[in-house]
Motif scaffolding. Structure first.
Motif, mmCIF file in Angstrom:
data_model
loop_
_atom_site.group_PDB
_atom_site.id
_atom_site.type_symbol
_atom_site.label_atom_id
_atom_site.label_comp_id
_atom_site.label_asym_id
_atom_site.label_seq_id
_atom_site.Cartn_x
_atom_site.Cartn_y
_atom_site.Cartn_z
ATOM 1 N N ARG A 1 -11.149 4.898 3.800
ATOM 2 C CA ARG A 1 -10.136 5.079 2.752
ATOM 3 C C ARG A 1 -9.323 3.807 2.555
ATOM 4 O O ARG A 1 -9.080 3.375 1.410
ATOM 5 C CB ARG A 1 -9.205 6.239 3.130
ATOM 6 N N LEU A 2 -8.913 3.197 3.640
ATOM 7 C CA LEU A 2 -8.098 1.994 3.555
ATOM 8 C C LEU A 2 -8.893 0.810 3.015
ATOM 9 O O LEU A 2 -8.378 0.000 2.235
ATOM 10 C CB LEU A 2 -7.522 1.668 4.933
ATOM 11 N N ARG B 1 -11.400 0.884 0.948
ATOM 12 C CA ARG B 1 -11.666 1.047 -0.489
ATOM 13 C C ARG B 1 -10.418 0.814 -1.332
ATOM 14 O O ARG B 1 -10.510 0.560 -2.529
ATOM 15 C CB ARG B 1 -12.216 2.447 -0.770
ATOM 16 N N SER B 2 -9.257 0.939 -0.719
ATOM 17 C CA SER B 2 -8.010 0.778 -1.460
ATOM 18 C C SER B 2 -7.640 -0.702 -1.547
ATOM 19 O O SER B 2 -8.236 -1.565 -0.899
ATOM 20 C CB SER B 2 -6.880 1.559 -0.782
ATOM 21 N N SER B 3 -6.623 -0.979 -2.340
ATOM 22 C CA SER B 3 -6.118 -2.348 -2.471
ATOM 23 C C SER B 3 -4.863 -2.552 -1.635
ATOM 24 O O SER B 3 -4.135 -3.532 -1.822
ATOM 25 C CB SER B 3 -5.816 -2.642 -3.945
ATOM 26 N N ILE B 4 -4.618 -1.643 -0.712
ATOM 27 C CA ILE B 4 -3.412 -1.699 0.112
ATOM 28 C C ILE B 4 -3.544 -2.828 1.129
ATOM 29 O O ILE B 4 -4.553 -2.929 1.839
ATOM 30 C CB ILE B 4 -3.186 -0.354 0.832
ATOM 31 N N GLU C 1 -0.049 -0.718 5.556
ATOM 32 C CA GLU C 1 0.258 0.718 5.584
ATOM 33 C C GLU C 1 0.673 1.106 6.981
ATOM 34 O O GLU C 1 0.203 0.550 7.975
ATOM 35 C CB GLU C 1 -0.960 1.546 5.146
#
Length: 458
Positions: A18-19, A21-24, A27
């Protein structure tokens, strides 16, 4: 001391995907698991991201702190910048702690918030001071105290996206030390053993006339703490059989546990002064605990006791936080002056020894929600709430999809009939109630306000 940590492979890999794939870029979140002193191991069951703050901002961000650096390397020709400043992590510890506090209320025995995780680059993590990281861990630990605090350790997991790697550190909440510990992933949740206990209680607390701390909040919390001490001496039957505390339960399936409290007189609950009344707190709790197969039976007993007390305290906190109205008099035949003492007063400010009428308050009831690999979490329903409120909290606090239908939720704490209000001495002596609902000594009952009373009655 926790020397090694194992994480649930499916959940941790899912979080990493999940992380990734994200642009974050940064976190923070909380770790749900267990720290076993008996096995000297930590178990990580899931990682839960902390929601955005009330202002909509992230709970973790990157900050640039040049400390007066002008971006130019001294002595370099042409004044060219030597390198970009490396940002450090800025963690809103208080917000993460509040998230952890609310989530810990939803966890059953054998599971708790055991630390925090951080997603960032390796450089940003190293640029963050150890004191800032340990402070974030510390405030989360302080927000989620355990009834049976056996360890002052918590975990800090760093998931690096540049380069990709996992690292786990053991943090002593009384210091700033972050000690590396062995970390691996394996299958944990499918191997957990499940223990269930239907626990009935009847707590009776005298209310002193001269006491200066006779608020509803103080009296009831004192009674729960006293009951917690009594509960420590309880023995247990596992599936109807006595089991040695150091013995391991090897059979699969759900194990039903019955807690047996030793008989005690009421002397330890007595009052040192004149008694104005009696607070009676009774009900039934459906307690659950999850255990690693290598842990002894004594740990299952301890986790169930912990779940019972944490559930009592959690429901009491909910009554105060949500401000579910105010306490109402059970009847209106004792004078206007007495009514004015209580009418409209918040529950936690109610002075019990000033009351002249019986009062009744229902507590939130526990609802079990399917979670991971056959395990459950829980939530508490106030009288004004529905299952939709449970689903909303699961989505917001645990980032999970609650069951589409309410049939997936379990209510094992059944509703109880409202108690018959009787005189002080009837309650003290425990006079039986006849089949028609009236005390056998013919003391007139006081009609109660019609409402839905659940498993707890006060």
């Amino acid at each position: 001391m926790v020397k090694s940590v194992a994480g649930e492979e499916t959940r941790l890999k899912s979080a990493e995907d999940r992380l990734s794939r994200s642009s974050i870029t940064a976190e923070v979140g909380i770790i749900i698991g267990k720290l076993s002193l008996h096995l000297e191991r930590g178990f990580v069951y899931d990682l839960i991201p902390t929601p955005p703050t009330d202002g909509g901002g992230p709970a973790c961000s990157l900050k640039f702190d040049t400390g007066g650096w002008d971006g130019r390397k001294k002595g370099s020709k042409g004044g060219k910048a030597s390198a970009e400043a490396i940002p450090s992590l800025l963690i809103d510890g208080e917000w993460v702690a509040e998230h952890a506090r609310q989530v810990s209320r939803m966890l059953l025995g054998g599971m708790s918030v055991i630390g925090i995780y951080v997603w960032s680059s390796e450089a940003s993590f190293k640029a963050t001071s150890a004191s800032a990281l340990s402070q974030a861990v510390r405030v989360v630990a302080q927000a989620t105290p355990s009834f049976e605090s056996e360890t002052n350790e918590r975990l800090l997991i760093h998931i690096s996206h540049s380069p990709k790697r996992w690292a786990c550190r053991n943090c002593a909440i009384t210091s700033v030390d972050l000690r590396p510990c062995d970390f691996k992933m394996s299958k944990l949740l499918p191997t957990l053993q499940t223990y269930r206990c239907m626990y009935g209680f009847d707590i009776r607390i005298p209310v002193d006339v001269v006491s200066t701390s006779n608020t509803f909040k103080n009296v009831l919390r004192s009674g729960i703490s006293r009951h917690a001490r009594d509960l420590q001496s309880a023995r247990a039957l596992f599936d109807g059989k006595l089991v040695a505390e150091n013995q391991q339960v090897t059979s699969d399936g759900l194990h039903n546990v019955e807690l047996l409290l030793p008989f005690k007189g009421d002397a330890q609950h007595g009052s040192s002064g004149d008694v104005a009344g009696l607070l009676v707190f009774r009900g039934a709790i459906c307690a659950y605990a999850y255990l690693n197969p290598k842990e002894p039976a004594s740990q299952a007993i301890s986790d169930l006791k912990n779940d019972i007390i944490n559930s009592l305290k959690g429901r009491l906190d909910l009554v105060f936080e949500e401000g579910e109205g105010t306490l109402d008099m059970a009847s209106n035949d004792l004078g206007k002056e007495s009514d004015e003492m209580v009418s409209g007063k918040p529950i936690h400010q109610l002075i019990l020894h000033e009351l002249r009428k019986p009062l009744v308050l229902s507590f939130p009831r526990r609802v079990l929600v399917p979670w991971l690999s056959g395990t459950f979490i829980c939530d508490y329903l106030l009288s004004s709430e529905t299952f939709e409120d449970v689903k909303d909290r699961c989505r917001e606090l645990l980032s999970m999809e609650a069951p589409a239908e309410s049939i997936g939720l379990l209510e094992l704490e059944t509703e109880a009939e409202p108690p018959i209000a009787s005189s002080f001495w009837d309650v003290v002596r425990g006079n039986p109630i006849s089949s028609n609902g009236e005390p056998k000594n013919k003391t007139p009952s006081i009609p109660l306000k019609k409402s839905k009373y659940f498993n707890f009655n006060l």
